[in-house]
Write an enzyme that holds these catalytic residues in place. Structure first.
Site, PDB file in Angstrom:
ATOM      1  N   SER A 129      -3.326  -7.574  -7.434  1.00 42.94           N
ATOM      2  CA  SER A 129      -3.912  -6.399  -6.774  1.00 42.94           C
ATOM      3  C   SER A 129      -5.399  -6.401  -7.091  1.00 42.94           C
ATOM      4  O   SER A 129      -5.828  -6.950  -8.122  1.00 42.94           O
ATOM      5  CB  SER A 129      -3.270  -5.132  -7.336  1.00 42.94           C
ATOM      6  OG  SER A 129      -4.043  -4.006  -6.997  1.00 42.94           O
ATOM      7  N   TYR A 142      -0.440   0.092 -14.434  1.00 39.95           N
ATOM      8  CA  TYR A 142      -0.225  -0.799 -13.281  1.00 39.95           C
ATOM      9  C   TYR A 142      -1.387  -1.786 -13.176  1.00 39.95           C
ATOM     10  O   TYR A 142      -1.174  -2.992 -13.032  1.00 39.95           O
ATOM     11  CB  TYR A 142      -0.112   0.030 -11.992  1.00 39.95           C
ATOM     12  CG  TYR A 142      -0.132  -0.816 -10.735  1.00 39.95           C
ATOM     13  CD1 TYR A 142       0.983  -1.573 -10.377  1.00 39.95           C
ATOM     14  CD2 TYR A 142      -1.260  -0.891  -9.923  1.00 39.95           C
ATOM     15  CE1 TYR A 142       0.969  -2.366  -9.239  1.00 39.95           C
ATOM     16  CE2 TYR A 142      -1.283  -1.679  -8.785  1.00 39.95           C
ATOM     17  CZ  TYR A 142      -0.168  -2.420  -8.449  1.00 39.95           C
ATOM     18  OH  TYR A 142      -0.186  -3.215  -7.327  1.00 39.95           O
TER      19      TYR A 142
HETATM   20  N1  LIG Z   1       0.762  -1.673  -0.933  1.00 40.89           N
HETATM   21  C1  LIG Z   1      -0.339  -1.729  -1.651  1.00 40.89           C
HETATM   22  O1  LIG Z   1      -1.242  -0.882  -1.484  1.00 40.89           O
HETATM   23  C2  LIG Z   1      -0.532  -2.861  -2.638  1.00 40.89           C
HETATM   24  C3  LIG Z   1      -1.844  -3.124  -3.076  1.00 40.89           C
HETATM   25  C4  LIG Z   1      -2.035  -4.157  -3.990  1.00 40.89           C
HETATM   26  C5  LIG Z   1      -0.960  -4.903  -4.441  1.00 40.89           C
HETATM   27  N2  LIG Z   1       0.303  -4.618  -4.019  1.00 40.89           N
HETATM   28  C6  LIG Z   1       1.419  -5.426  -4.529  1.00 40.89           C
HETATM   29  O2  LIG Z   1       2.138  -5.984  -3.451  1.00 40.89           O
HETATM   30  C7  LIG Z   1       3.483  -6.261  -3.879  1.00 40.89           C
HETATM   31  C8  LIG Z   1       4.454  -5.771  -2.822  1.00 40.89           C
HETATM   32  O3  LIG Z   1       4.383  -4.357  -2.765  1.00 40.89           O
HETATM   33  P1  LIG Z   1       4.467  -3.537  -1.401  1.00 40.89           P
HETATM   34  O4  LIG Z   1       3.177  -2.853  -1.216  1.00 40.89           O
HETATM   35  O5  LIG Z   1       5.012  -4.369  -0.324  1.00 40.89           O
HETATM   36  O6  LIG Z   1       5.502  -2.392  -1.849  1.00 40.89           O
HETATM   37  P2  LIG Z   1       7.007  -2.077  -1.401  1.00 40.89           P
HETATM   38  O7  LIG Z   1       7.075  -1.879   0.063  1.00 40.89           O
HETATM   39  O8  LIG Z   1       7.425  -0.961  -2.289  1.00 40.89           O
HETATM   40  O9  LIG Z   1       7.810  -3.408  -1.777  1.00 40.89           O
HETATM   41  C9  LIG Z   1       8.154  -3.738  -3.102  1.00 40.89           C
HETATM   42  C10 LIG Z   1       9.264  -4.761  -3.088  1.00 40.89           C
HETATM   43  O10 LIG Z   1       9.609  -5.073  -4.456  1.00 40.89           O
HETATM   44  C11 LIG Z   1      11.023  -4.994  -4.595  1.00 40.89           C
HETATM   45  N3  LIG Z   1      11.403  -4.602  -5.953  1.00 40.89           N
HETATM   46  C12 LIG Z   1      11.055  -3.475  -6.615  1.00 40.89           C
HETATM   47  N4  LIG Z   1      11.668  -3.436  -7.802  1.00 40.89           N
HETATM   48  C13 LIG Z   1      12.433  -4.552  -7.896  1.00 40.89           C
HETATM   49  C14 LIG Z   1      13.329  -5.072  -8.880  1.00 40.89           C
HETATM   50  N5  LIG Z   1      13.539  -4.424 -10.036  1.00 40.89           N
HETATM   51  N6  LIG Z   1      13.956  -6.252  -8.635  1.00 40.89           N
HETATM   52  C15 LIG Z   1      13.757  -6.897  -7.460  1.00 40.89           C
HETATM   53  N7  LIG Z   1      12.928  -6.471  -6.503  1.00 40.89           N
HETATM   54  C16 LIG Z   1      12.282  -5.300  -6.717  1.00 40.89           C
HETATM   55  C17 LIG Z   1      11.458  -3.945  -3.579  1.00 40.89           C
HETATM   56  O11 LIG Z   1      12.807  -4.185  -3.183  1.00 40.89           O
HETATM   57  P3  LIG Z   1      14.098  -3.334  -3.685  1.00 40.89           P
HETATM   58  O12 LIG Z   1      13.642  -1.916  -3.891  1.00 40.89           O
HETATM   59  O13 LIG Z   1      15.057  -3.504  -2.563  1.00 40.89           O
HETATM   60  O14 LIG Z   1      14.525  -4.021  -4.933  1.00 40.89           O
HETATM   61  C18 LIG Z   1      10.531  -4.256  -2.416  1.00 40.89           C
HETATM   62  O15 LIG Z   1      11.083  -5.260  -1.604  1.00 40.89           O
HETATM   63  C19 LIG Z   1       3.638  -5.610  -5.241  1.00 40.89           C
HETATM   64  O16 LIG Z   1       3.531  -6.577  -6.260  1.00 40.89           O
HETATM   65  C20 LIG Z   1       2.462  -4.651  -5.310  1.00 40.89           C
HETATM   66  O17 LIG Z   1       2.047  -4.391  -6.628  1.00 40.89           O
HETATM   67  C21 LIG Z   1       0.544  -3.616  -3.112  1.00 40.89           C
END
Ligand SMILES: NC(=O)c1ccc[n+]([C@@H]2O[C@H](COP(=O)([O-])OP(=O)(O)OC[C@H]3O[C@@H](n4cnc5c(N)ncnc54)[C@H](OP(=O)(O)O)[C@@H]3O)[C@@H](O)[C@H]2O)c1
Length: 246
Positions: A129, A142
Site C-alpha cells: 500500500s 496497518y
Molecule cells: N482498497 C484500497 O484502498 C487498498 C489500498 C492499498 C492497498 N490495498 C490492499 O489491497 C489488497 C486487497 O484489498 P482490497 O482493497 O481488494 O479489499 P477487499 O475487497 O476487502 O478484499 C480483501 C480480500 O482478502 C481476503 N481475505 C481477508 N481475510 C482473509 C483471510 N483471513 N484469509 C484469506 N483471505 C482473506 C478477502 O476474502 P474473504 O473475506 O472471502 O476471506 C478478500 O478477497 C489488500 O492487501 C489491501 O491491504 C487496498
C-alpha cells in the site's frame, strides 16, 4: 500460464482474476468466502479455475493449502489478501491487530518463502500500500504491516537480481481503491478512490513490464515522490489530516 491469487473473493483480487482470465491465465483462487469463489469460477469459463477455501491466518489451513499447491508450476504468485483497521491505536483491541499481522505479514511471509523456494522463474507479486511509505496516524498498525511487505519484497527482489535469477518479486503500492476494504476497515471513504478495474489494469501492465514497484494512478505516484522529499513531521501532519476525514 498459471496465476495464484490470494484474497480473490472481492476487490483487487477478484478483478485480477477476471483480467488475468481474459489473458488466458489458468487460476488458483484463495479466500474464506467459498460461495464468492464459486460464483467467480462460474463466470470464468474460458480458463481452468481451482479454488481453495482457506483462512490464511490459520496455520493448519495455510499448511494444507501449501501442500495442495506444492507440485503446481505457478508463473504468477499474487499475495493480495489483506485488511486494514482504522482508528486510534489506543482504542483498537490488540487481538484485532494481531489477526491483521497474521494475515498481512505472517501469511504473506510464509507464502513468499514457499514461492521463492518452489519457483525458478516467473513473478511473485506482493500487494502492499502507499501507506507503507508514510507513518499513518489512525491507520498506524496497518501502515506498519505494509511497510514490512514493501521492505521485505523490495529487498528480496534485489537479492534475486544480484544473483541473476529470472524470478522476480514485484511490489504493488496502491492508494485508495473502491473495494470492500473500507467496509472491512470500518472507515468512511471521503477521499477520491481509484476504480478497481483501472487499478488492476495498471497493475497488470506493471507486471508485464517487470516494474519492481507499481503505484497505480498519477496522483499516487506524485504523492509517493513527495513523501520521499518531505520532512517526517509534515508527512505525519498531512496523513493525520487525511485519515481524520475517514
Ligand atoms: N482498497 C484500497 O484502498 C487498498 C489500498 C492499498 C492497498 N490495498 C490492499 O489491497 C489488497 C486487497 O484489498 P482490497 O482493497 O481488494 O479489499 P477487499 O475487497 O476487502 O478484499 C480483501 C480480500 O482478502 C481476503 N481475505 C481477508 N481475510 C482473509 C483471510 N483471513 N484469509 C484469506 N483471505 C482473506 C478477502 O476474502 P474473504 O473475506 O472471502 O476471506 C478478500 O478477497 C489488500 O492487501 C489491501 O491491504 C487496498
Amino acid at each position: 500460464m498459471l496465476a495464484l491469487i490470494t484474497g480473490a473473493s472481492s476487490g483487487i483480487g477478484k478483478e485480477l482474476a477476471i483480467q488475468l482470465a481474459n489473458k488466458n491465465y489458468n487460476l488458483i483462487l484463495i479466500a474464506r468466502r467459498i460461495d464468492k469463489l464459486k460464483n467467480l469460477r462460474a463466470k470464468l469459463k474460458n480458463v481452468e479455475v481451482t479454488i481453495y477455501q482457506t483462512d490464511l491466518t490459520n496455520i493448519e489451513q495455510l499448511n494444507k493449502l501449501i501442500d495442495n499447491i506444492k507440485d503446481k508450476k505457478i508463473d504468477l504468485f499474487i499475495n493480495n489478501a489483506g485488511f486494514g483497521i482504522v482508528g486510534k491505536s489506543y482504542n483498537i483491541p490488540t487481538e484485532n491487530e494481531l489477526n491483521m499481522i497474521d494475515l498481512n505479514i505472517k501469511s504473506l511471509h510464509i507464502l513468499t518463502k514457499f514461492a521463492l523456494t518452489h519457483m525458478d522463474s516467473g513473478k511473485i507479486v506482493n500487494i502492499s500500500s502507499l501507506a507503507a511509505y508514510l507513518p499513518t496516524p489512525k491507520l498506524a498498525s496497518y501502515a506498519a504491516t505494509k511497510a514490512y511487505v514493501s521492505n521485505y519484497s523490495e529487498a528480496i527482489n534485489y537479492e534475486l537480481k544480484k544473483a541473476n535469477k529470472s524470478l522476480k518479486v514485484l511490489t504493488v503500492a496502491p492508494g485508495p481503491v473502491k473495494t470492500e476494504f473500507n467496509k472491512v476497515a470500518k472507515a468512511k471513504q471521503k477521499l477520491k478512490a481509484l476504480d478497481v478495474k483501472t487499478c488492476v489494469k495498471i497493475i497488470i501492465k506493471g507486471i508485464e513490464k517487470n516494474k519492481s514497484l507499481i503505484i497505480p494512478g498519477f496522483k499516487m505516484k506524485l504523492l509517493y515522490f513527495l513523501t520521499r522529499l518531505m520532512p517526517k513531521k509534515l508527512i505525519l501532519n498531512a496523513s493525520y489530516k487525511i485519515q481524520n476525514k475517514k
